[in-house]
Design a protein around this motif. Structure first.
Motif, PDB file in Angstrom:
ATOM      1  N   TYR A   1      -6.856  22.363   1.609  1.00 22.99           N
ATOM      2  CA  TYR A   1      -8.356  21.544   0.356  1.00 22.99           C
ATOM      3  C   TYR A   1      -8.072  20.654   1.655  1.00 22.99           C
TER       4      TYR A   1
ATOM      5  N   ALA B   1     -12.608  18.311  -4.468  1.00 21.58           N
ATOM      6  CA  ALA B   1     -13.917  19.585  -4.899  1.00 21.58           C
ATOM      7  C   ALA B   1     -12.600  20.969  -4.150  1.00 21.58           C
ATOM      8  N   SER B   2     -12.319  21.460  -2.858  1.00 23.79           N
ATOM      9  CA  SER B   2     -12.208  22.704  -3.076  1.00 23.79           C
ATOM     10  C   SER B   2     -10.382  23.212  -3.151  1.00 23.79           C
ATOM     11  N   TYR B   3     -10.405  22.021  -3.315  1.00 22.01           N
ATOM     12  CA  TYR B   3      -8.316  22.109  -4.804  1.00 22.01           C
ATOM     13  C   TYR B   3      -9.048  22.644  -6.494  1.00 22.01           C
ATOM     14  N   VAL B   4     -10.129  22.105  -6.617  1.00 19.10           N
ATOM     15  CA  VAL B   4     -10.193  22.188  -8.131  1.00 19.10           C
ATOM     16  C   VAL B   4     -11.315  23.791  -8.061  1.00 19.10           C
ATOM     17  N   ARG B   5     -11.520  24.366  -7.025  1.00 15.77           N
ATOM     18  CA  ARG B   5     -11.968  25.450  -6.616  1.00 15.77           C
ATOM     19  C   ARG B   5     -11.900  26.482  -6.578  1.00 15.77           C
ATOM     20  N   ALA B   6     -10.292  25.864  -6.147  1.00 14.09           N
ATOM     21  CA  ALA B   6      -8.530  27.550  -5.856  1.00 14.09           C
ATOM     22  C   ALA B   6      -8.204  27.281  -6.157  1.00 14.09           C
TER      23      ALA B   6
ATOM     24  N   ALA C   1      -9.574  27.576  -9.461  1.00  9.45           N
ATOM     25  CA  ALA C   1     -10.299  28.062 -10.671  1.00  9.45           C
ATOM     26  C   ALA C   1     -10.130  29.153 -10.320  1.00  9.45           C
ATOM     27  N   SER C   2     -10.126  29.899  -9.160  1.00  8.88           N
ATOM     28  CA  SER C   2     -10.620  31.478  -8.663  1.00  8.88           C
ATOM     29  C   SER C   2      -8.772  31.731  -8.873  1.00  8.88           C
TER      30      SER C   2
ATOM     31  N   HIS D   1     -14.629  14.279  -8.822  1.00  6.81           N
ATOM     32  CA  HIS D   1     -14.827  15.450  -9.152  1.00  6.81           C
ATOM     33  C   HIS D   1     -13.148  16.128 -10.136  1.00  6.81           C
TER      34      HIS D   1
ATOM     35  N   ARG E   1      -5.851  27.052 -16.637  1.00  3.53           N
ATOM     36  CA  ARG E   1      -7.450  26.439 -16.322  1.00  3.53           C
ATOM     37  C   ARG E   1      -7.512  25.024 -15.496  1.00  3.53           C
TER      38      ARG E   1
END
Length: 494
Positions: free
Chosen positions: A124, A128-133, A135-136, A182, A477
């Motif tokens: 990450y 932001a990429s960590y937050v997306r991960a 969520a996924s 973020h 979440r």
């Protein structure tokens, strides 16, 4: 006709997380939130799709583990069984200056970032990429995150045994500001560790300056938890005053035999600071710490157990003294040959832990290390240990106070809105437990054991743990810093 509620938990002893006395109640959940609270037996069970009979059991908010190193595990092992099984519904990651994001490694992760996993776990480059991960992955618990100072240093500096330059601090600040935008909770430091120890106070002062505008906070693993602890606390308070933000002292302790008995003066220093600025601390309910094998902590004054060793994995589980005797070396040379490695340090005394746990500014954090092959039992047992060993068996504080230290108080401190309380409108993070039987089953010899006495756990209204088993539902979440008011420890006293 459709039901008015998704779940009704009836006839419980409600400990609502505020510190208020327990009362008998029914609690109904709809669409992930607490929809109604009424007197026991007052809500018609036919109004709910699912009914849980809670007679004789305590219903509390889900526990908030304010000090974790689950950064990469919430994505790689999203079942989060060590936490869910003990009633934890929210973890705060990014502590001690180490975080999974934002990170761009040049090689192997530097100590102590290696506690979060090997190089392939750091994926990450921005927050932001960590937050997306997250969520996924949809982990079984909620996740809120701090940004680690050592992680930022590693991103911007060619070597970590020096102070950062002005340009490097500016680059670190830019990454921190992006993370705050973020939803990061704030900045953490681990100034005791070799890869941050060379950072002067001025480096942290400059880096912390963007926190106030974002409503964020500053959390710190002090530069020393040993003889120089009061000086280290003064440094933390100075950083908080300069940045105009709340300060959280991580895993407050009196480490090392010469430090035993100093908790009174340590807490006096905490209270003196609290008169003029917002300050709090967290603590785990054990007299042993755990981290990487640190040469500065190697001593014959107390027992040290090696939990893992990269060059000598066969030594995991043995005491450092035992290994040294077998190798016919002194303790420091033995530790050098074992590193990189992990260790449990039996470095505290009960009386100090009691005083710190009991203090009104203290909340509970496990500081568990999920990637350790022989983890400290706090990973699986910290929260039931507070409720069973300390609140029930030793009567160190009442049950309502114990629950508040694990729910309402940490939610307020870290700006987690609509969490940490059983109140209408709040998110339905809930734990149902037997106050008479709850206990930590994890031990130093057998640490990966789920707690006893946890009947059920709901995360965002979804039944996630039941009858000592995960249900398979993962309803966690990412929790961004509260949009209204940000992080708060409360007004200074005096």
């Amino acid at each position: 006709m459709p039901h008015a509620f998704d779940t009704l938990i009836r006839n419980v002893t409600l400990v609502d997380g505020s510190g208020a006395p327990a009362r008998l109640a029914d609690v109904a959940v709809r669409d992930g939130r607490i929809a109604r609270i009424d007197a026991a037996g007052a809500i018609d069970p036919d109004a709910a799709a699912h009914v849980v009979e809670g007679h004789g059991l305590v219903l509390a908010p889900g526990f908030i583990d304010v000090h974790t190193h689950d950064d990469t595990n919430v994505v790689r092992q999203p079942d989060m069984t060590p936490k869910l099984s003990q009633g934890v519904t929210t973890v705060i990651v990014g502590n001690c200056g180490i975080s999974a994001a934002p990170v761009a490694l040049r090689g192997d992760p530097p100590d102590p970032m290696n506690l979060l996993g090997e190089a392939d776990a750091f994926r990450y480059p921005d927050f932001a990429s960590y937050v997306r991960a997250i969520a996924s992955a949809r982990p079984a618990v909620n996740v809120a995150a701090l940004v680690g100072h050592t992680a930022l240093r590693s991103n911007q500096m060619d070597r970590l045994d020096r102070a950062a330059s002005a340009a490097e601090i500016a680059a670190m600040r830019a990454q921190l500001e992006d993370a705050l935008q973020h939803g990061a909770l704030g900045l953490s430091t681990g100034l005791a560790y070799a890869n941050a120890f060379c950072a002067p106070t001025e480096e942290v002062l400059a880096l912390a300056e963007p926190l106030a505008q974002a409503g964020a906070l500053y959390a710190t693993h002090l530069r020393s938890e040993f003889a120089e602890i009061l000086d280290a606390m003064d440094e933390a308070f100075r950083i908080g005053r300069h940045a105009r933000v709340p300060v959280v002292i991580s895993h407050l302790k009196c480490a090392g035999v010469p430090n035993w008995g100093r908790s009174g003066e340590v807490l006096d220093a905490l209270d003196a600071a609290r008169r003029w600025q917002p300050v709090g601390c967290d603590c785990y309910p054990y007299t042993a710490s755990s981290s990487t094998l640190d040469l500065k902590q190697v001593t014959s004054d107390f027992d040290i157990t090696v939990t893992w060793s990269e060059p000598h994995p066969e030594m995991g589980g043995k005491s450092l003294a035992e290994i040294a005797a077998g190798w016919e070396l002194d303790l420091h040379e033995t530790a050098r040959r074992l590193r990189p490695a992990g260790a449990v340090y039996h470095c505290m005394e009960d009386a100090d832990v009691d005083r710190i746990l009991s203090h009104p500014a203290t909340v509970i954090g496990s500081d568990g290390l999920p990637n350790d092959p022989l983890p400290h039992p706090r990973l699986w047992g910290a929260f039931p240990r507070v409720l069973g060993h300390y609140a029930r068996d030793r009567e160190l504080f009442p049950l309502a106070v114990a629950v508040n230290k694990m729910t309402g108080l940490p939610a307020e401190r870290f700006g987690l809105r609509e969490r940490g309380l059983v109140r209408e409108g709040c998110w339905a993070d809930l734990v149902l437990f037997d106050a008479d039987t709850i206990r930590d089953a994890a031990t130093f010899a057998d640490p990966m054991q789920p707690a006893e006495g946890i009947a059920a756990v709901w995360v965002n209204g979804e039944l996630s743990w039941h009858e000592r088993q995960p249900t398979g539902t993962r309803a966690g979440r990412f929790l961004a810093r509260g949009s209204e008011g940000g992080a708060s420890i409360g007004a200074p006293r005096g």
